[in-house]
Design a protein around this motif. Structure first.
Motif, mmCIF file in Angstrom:
data_model
loop_
_atom_site.group_PDB
_atom_site.id
_atom_site.type_symbol
_atom_site.label_atom_id
_atom_site.label_comp_id
_atom_site.label_asym_id
_atom_site.label_seq_id
_atom_site.Cartn_x
_atom_site.Cartn_y
_atom_site.Cartn_z
ATOM 1 N N LEU A 5 0.836 -1.209 0.000
ATOM 2 C CA LEU A 5 0.000 0.000 0.000
ATOM 3 C C LEU A 5 0.866 1.253 0.000
ATOM 4 C CD1 LEU A 5 -2.799 1.291 0.171
ATOM 5 C CD2 LEU A 5 -2.620 1.134 2.663
ATOM 6 N N ILE A 6 1.908 1.259 0.799
ATOM 7 C CA ILE A 6 2.809 2.413 0.842
ATOM 8 C C ILE A 6 3.501 2.599 -0.506
ATOM 9 C CG2 ILE A 6 4.944 3.283 1.885
ATOM 10 C CD1 ILE A 6 3.971 1.973 4.523
ATOM 11 N N ALA A 7 3.963 1.504 -1.106
ATOM 12 C CA ALA A 7 4.616 1.587 -2.418
ATOM 13 C C ALA A 7 3.643 2.106 -3.471
ATOM 14 C CB ALA A 7 5.167 0.226 -2.828
ATOM 15 N N ALA A 8 2.393 1.633 -3.439
ATOM 16 C CA ALA A 8 1.393 2.090 -4.395
ATOM 17 C C ALA A 8 1.099 3.577 -4.214
ATOM 18 C CB ALA A 8 0.111 1.283 -4.247
ATOM 19 N N LEU A 9 0.997 4.025 -2.972
ATOM 20 C CA LEU A 9 0.749 5.445 -2.719
ATOM 21 C C LEU A 9 1.916 6.314 -3.189
ATOM 22 C CD1 LEU A 9 -0.958 5.312 0.787
ATOM 23 C CD2 LEU A 9 -2.015 5.865 -1.417
ATOM 24 N N ILE A 10 3.128 5.847 -3.010
ATOM 25 C CA ILE A 10 4.299 6.595 -3.480
ATOM 26 C C ILE A 10 4.288 6.685 -5.000
ATOM 27 C CG2 ILE A 10 6.826 6.515 -3.683
ATOM 28 C CD1 ILE A 10 6.864 5.415 -0.801
ATOM 29 N N ILE A 11 3.978 5.585 -5.671
ATOM 30 C CA ILE A 11 3.923 5.596 -7.137
ATOM 31 C C ILE A 11 2.834 6.545 -7.627
ATOM 32 C CG2 ILE A 11 3.348 4.173 -9.152
ATOM 33 C CD1 ILE A 11 4.821 1.868 -7.720
ATOM 34 N N VAL A 12 1.668 6.489 -7.010
ATOM 35 C CA VAL A 12 0.577 7.389 -7.404
ATOM 36 C C VAL A 12 0.983 8.836 -7.178
ATOM 37 C CG1 VAL A 12 -1.766 8.121 -6.808
ATOM 38 C CG2 VAL A 12 -1.264 5.707 -7.102
ATOM 39 N N PHE A 13 1.626 9.111 -6.045
ATOM 40 C CA PHE A 13 2.077 10.474 -5.763
ATOM 41 C C PHE A 13 3.069 10.954 -6.821
ATOM 42 C CE2 PHE A 13 5.262 13.272 -3.798
ATOM 43 C CZ PHE A 13 4.439 14.341 -3.467
#
Length: 92
Positions: A5-13
């Protein structure tokens, strides 16, 4: 799970930051279609489409694995019951 989830949020950001910094108008031509939109919209649409395609590709595999796991759990319960019955017969 939390790491994903953290990795996905960083990519989206990062994608959002890239899109905001490159908000110029672009023309997208695909076969006979022509679309004039901002680069941010094009990037967001491509990212969303890629995520959707990725999810659709993984669904059949996930369903097969879930069905297989369910079948194996039923088999385990059957074998445990058989094992218990055999132990009772052996003790007699």
């Amino acid at each position: 799970m939390q790491l994903q989830l953290i990795a996905a949020l960083i990519i989206v950001f990062l994608i959002v930051m890239f899109a905001v910094q490159n908000a110029v108008a672009v023309s997208v031509v695909f076969f006979l279609w022509r679309l004039d939109a901002s680069l941010a919209v094009v990037i967001a649409a491509c990212f969303g489409l890629g995520a959707l395609i990725g999810a659709l590709v993984t669904i059949p595999t996930m369903l097969r694995e879930r069905i297989s796991a369910s079948r194996l759990h039923k088999q385990i319960e059957t074998l445990r019951a058989e094992n218990d019955n055999l132990r009772v017969l052996k003790e007699r």
